[in-house]
Write a protein that holds these residues in place. Structure first.
Motif, PDB file in Angstrom:
ATOM      1  N   ASP A  39      -3.272   2.382   2.591  1.00 49.59           N
ATOM      2  CA  ASP A  39      -3.492   3.636   3.321  1.00 49.59           C
ATOM      3  C   ASP A  39      -4.993   3.861   3.477  1.00 49.59           C
ATOM      4  O   ASP A  39      -5.602   4.635   2.732  1.00 49.59           O
ATOM      5  CB  ASP A  39      -2.845   4.807   2.577  1.00 49.59           C
ATOM      6  CG  ASP A  39      -2.927   6.108   3.370  1.00 49.59           C
ATOM      7  OD1 ASP A  39      -3.428   6.078   4.522  1.00 49.59           O
ATOM      8  OD2 ASP A  39      -2.498   7.145   2.856  1.00 49.59           O
ATOM      9  N   ASP A  95      -6.504   5.500   5.585  1.00 44.93           N
ATOM     10  CA  ASP A  95      -6.836   6.876   5.966  1.00 44.93           C
ATOM     11  C   ASP A  95      -7.040   7.788   4.755  1.00 44.93           C
ATOM     12  O   ASP A  95      -7.496   8.925   4.896  1.00 44.93           O
ATOM     13  CB  ASP A  95      -5.728   7.467   6.843  1.00 44.93           C
ATOM     14  CG  ASP A  95      -5.785   6.939   8.267  1.00 44.93           C
ATOM     15  OD1 ASP A  95      -6.785   6.281   8.615  1.00 44.93           O
ATOM     16  OD2 ASP A  95      -4.825   7.177   9.017  1.00 44.93           O
ATOM     17  N   ASP A  96      -6.678   7.306   3.550  1.00 43.27           N
ATOM     18  CA  ASP A  96      -6.865   8.125   2.352  1.00 43.27           C
ATOM     19  C   ASP A  96      -8.241   7.902   1.715  1.00 43.27           C
ATOM     20  O   ASP A  96      -8.594   8.559   0.740  1.00 43.27           O
ATOM     21  CB  ASP A  96      -5.761   7.807   1.332  1.00 43.27           C
ATOM     22  CG  ASP A  96      -5.556   8.943   0.346  1.00 43.27           C
ATOM     23  OD1 ASP A  96      -5.696  10.113   0.750  1.00 43.27           O
ATOM     24  OD2 ASP A  96      -5.272   8.666  -0.835  1.00 43.27           O
TER      25      ASP A  96
END
Ligand code: SF4
Ligand code: SF4
Length: 101
Positions: A73, A75-76
């Motif tokens: 992920d 985007d984290d």
């Protein structure tokens, strides 16, 4: 999002720009897990990768797969850069927040 919306500040007030992880070189990765343990977010995941039989590096290796890190992920990511500092194989590519807009 604008470039300024990504800019942060240190406690002392100095402006600071995050550099987000954008790529992991799985050919270099040895699956040590140091980046996973260091990251304060849920960016990484340890996964199996099929061994490249033509790669002489695996001539004496019996298994068909190796463990490598992947971006689960991206985007984290908060762009702290800690993962790059602990990786002994220099697998990580980071990109300044303003370059991703
Ligand atoms: S830069 Fe920081 S938040 Fe982003 S993946 Fe690396 S350790 Fe995690
Ligand atoms: S620290 Fe580097 S070599 Fe170790 S698992 Fe993470 S990317 Fe792979």
């Amino acid at each position: 999002m604008t470039a300024s919306s990504y800019m942060g500040r240190t406690r002392g007030g100095t402006e600071w720009e995050p550099e987000f992880v954008t790529e992991i070189d799985q050919q270099q990765c040895i699956g040590c897990g140091r980046c996973f343990k260091t990251c304060p977010r849920n960016v990484f995941d340890l996964v199996e990768r099929e061994v490249d039989e033509d790669d002489p590096m695996y001539d004496d290796y019996d298994d068909d797969v190796v463990m490598v890190m992947e971006l689960a992920d991206a985007d984290d990511c908060i762009g702290c850069g800690a993962c790059a500092r602990v990786c002994s194989k220099n697998c990580m590519t980071h990109t300044k927040a303003s370059a991703l807009l």
